[in-house]
Scaffold this motif. Structure first.
Motif, short mmCIF file in Angstrom:
data_model
loop_
_atom_site.label_atom_id
_atom_site.label_comp_id
_atom_site.label_asym_id
_atom_site.label_seq_id
_atom_site.Cartn_x
_atom_site.Cartn_y
_atom_site.Cartn_z
N VAL A 21 8.30 -5.11 9.61
CA VAL A 21 7.59 -3.84 9.70
C VAL A 21 7.56 -3.23 8.30
N ALA A 22 6.38 -2.86 7.86
CA ALA A 22 6.21 -2.41 6.48
C ALA A 22 5.34 -1.17 6.39
N ALA A 23 5.74 -0.28 5.51
CA ALA A 23 4.96 0.93 5.24
C ALA A 23 3.76 0.59 4.37
N SER A 24 2.85 1.53 4.26
CA SER A 24 1.61 1.29 3.52
C SER A 24 1.54 2.00 2.18
N TRP A 25 2.39 2.97 1.91
CA TRP A 25 2.35 3.70 0.64
C TRP A 25 2.75 2.79 -0.51
N HIS A 26 2.25 3.05 -1.71
CA HIS A 26 2.60 2.34 -2.95
C HIS A 26 2.27 0.86 -2.84
N THR A 27 0.99 0.58 -2.80
CA THR A 27 0.46 -0.76 -2.53
C THR A 27 1.06 -1.85 -3.41
N GLN A 28 1.13 -1.64 -4.70
CA GLN A 28 1.65 -2.70 -5.58
C GLN A 28 3.09 -3.04 -5.25
N VAL A 29 3.91 -2.05 -5.05
CA VAL A 29 5.32 -2.28 -4.71
C VAL A 29 5.42 -2.96 -3.35
N MET A 30 4.67 -2.47 -2.38
CA MET A 30 4.72 -3.05 -1.04
C MET A 30 4.24 -4.50 -1.04
N ASP A 31 3.20 -4.80 -1.82
CA ASP A 31 2.73 -6.19 -1.90
C ASP A 31 3.84 -7.10 -2.40
N GLY A 32 4.60 -6.64 -3.38
CA GLY A 32 5.72 -7.44 -3.89
C GLY A 32 6.83 -7.60 -2.87
N LEU A 33 7.19 -6.52 -2.19
CA LEU A 33 8.24 -6.59 -1.17
C LEU A 33 7.85 -7.54 -0.04
N ILE A 34 6.62 -7.43 0.41
CA ILE A 34 6.15 -8.29 1.52
C ILE A 34 6.10 -9.74 1.09
N ALA A 35 5.63 -10.01 -0.11
CA ALA A 35 5.60 -11.39 -0.60
C ALA A 35 7.01 -11.97 -0.68
N GLY A 36 7.95 -11.19 -1.16
CA GLY A 36 9.34 -11.65 -1.22
C GLY A 36 9.92 -11.91 0.16
N THR A 47 9.91 -19.27 11.15
CA THR A 47 8.46 -19.45 11.13
C THR A 47 7.74 -18.53 12.11
N ASP A 48 8.44 -17.98 13.08
CA ASP A 48 7.84 -17.08 14.07
C ASP A 48 8.03 -15.64 13.59
N VAL A 49 7.10 -15.17 12.76
CA VAL A 49 7.21 -13.85 12.15
C VAL A 49 5.94 -13.06 12.43
N VAL A 50 6.08 -11.90 13.04
CA VAL A 50 4.95 -11.00 13.23
C VAL A 50 5.08 -9.89 12.18
N GLU A 51 3.95 -9.50 11.61
CA GLU A 51 3.93 -8.42 10.62
C GLU A 51 3.18 -7.23 11.18
N VAL A 52 3.77 -6.05 11.01
CA VAL A 52 3.17 -4.81 11.47
C VAL A 52 3.22 -3.81 10.33
N ARG A 53 2.09 -3.20 10.04
CA ARG A 53 2.03 -2.16 9.01
C ARG A 53 1.95 -0.80 9.69
N VAL A 54 2.71 0.14 9.16
CA VAL A 54 2.69 1.53 9.62
C VAL A 54 2.32 2.41 8.43
N PRO A 55 1.92 3.66 8.67
CA PRO A 55 1.46 4.50 7.56
C PRO A 55 2.50 4.70 6.46
#
Length: 155
Positions: A21-36, A47-55
């Motif tokens: 579950v990931a927030a949407s603020w600060h796109t560049q930082v969030m992109d790095g956190l999600i990639a990691g 391998t069974d991972v669902v991703e959900v974005r919240v505001p």
């Protein structure tokens, strides 16, 4: 640096169902956190991972709680809260931290805490796992949560 002394954690999480579950603020930082986080899940054989974005970060606890009650074995929450000029930072950080802790304790599902709480954007970028960052908190949150889920199976 806050990461000094951190253990190297490599755990086989084969068969675990995970929610990111990931927030949407600060796109560049969030992109790095999600990639990691994605890299770490792969390295842990999850391998069974669902991703959900919240505001924002304040919405992470309810998303994590929903995932816990839907039967996920491990949850990772990623967000960024950068200090501003008002006490809002303190309230958000406290609410998110307490909310995610409550989800984990009440549901007995490990929640990896990947919410950056920084004084400025430079500190957040340095922890986001981007090229040139000194830390990868997205990956660290996954490693901790997966290792905890595997450890809890032994109880």
């Amino acid at each position: 640096m806050s990461g000094a002394g951190a253990p190297t954690i490599r755990t086989d999480g084969t068969g675990l169902r995970a929610a990111l579950v990931a927030a949407s603020w600060h796109t560049q930082v969030m992109d790095g956190l999600i990639a990691g986080a994605r890299r770490a899940f792969a390295e842990c054989n999850v391998t069974d991972v669902v991703e959900v974005r919240v505001p924002g970060s304040m919405e992470l606890p309810v998303a994590a709680a929903t995932a816990a009650y839907q039967g996920y074995d491990v949850i990772v929450a990623l967000g960024v809260v950068i200090r501003g000029g008002t006490p809002h930072f303190d309230y958000v950080c406290q609410g998110v931290t307490q909310g995610l802790t409550d989800v984990s304790v009440r549901s007995r599902v490990p929640v990896g805490f990947g919410v950056l709480t920084t004084d400025d954007e430079a500190q957040a970028l340095d922890r986001a796992g981007l090229p040139g960052s000194s830390e990868d908190k997205g990956a660290e949150a996954v490693e901790a949560a997966v290792a905890t889920a595997v450890a809890l199976r032994a109880l």
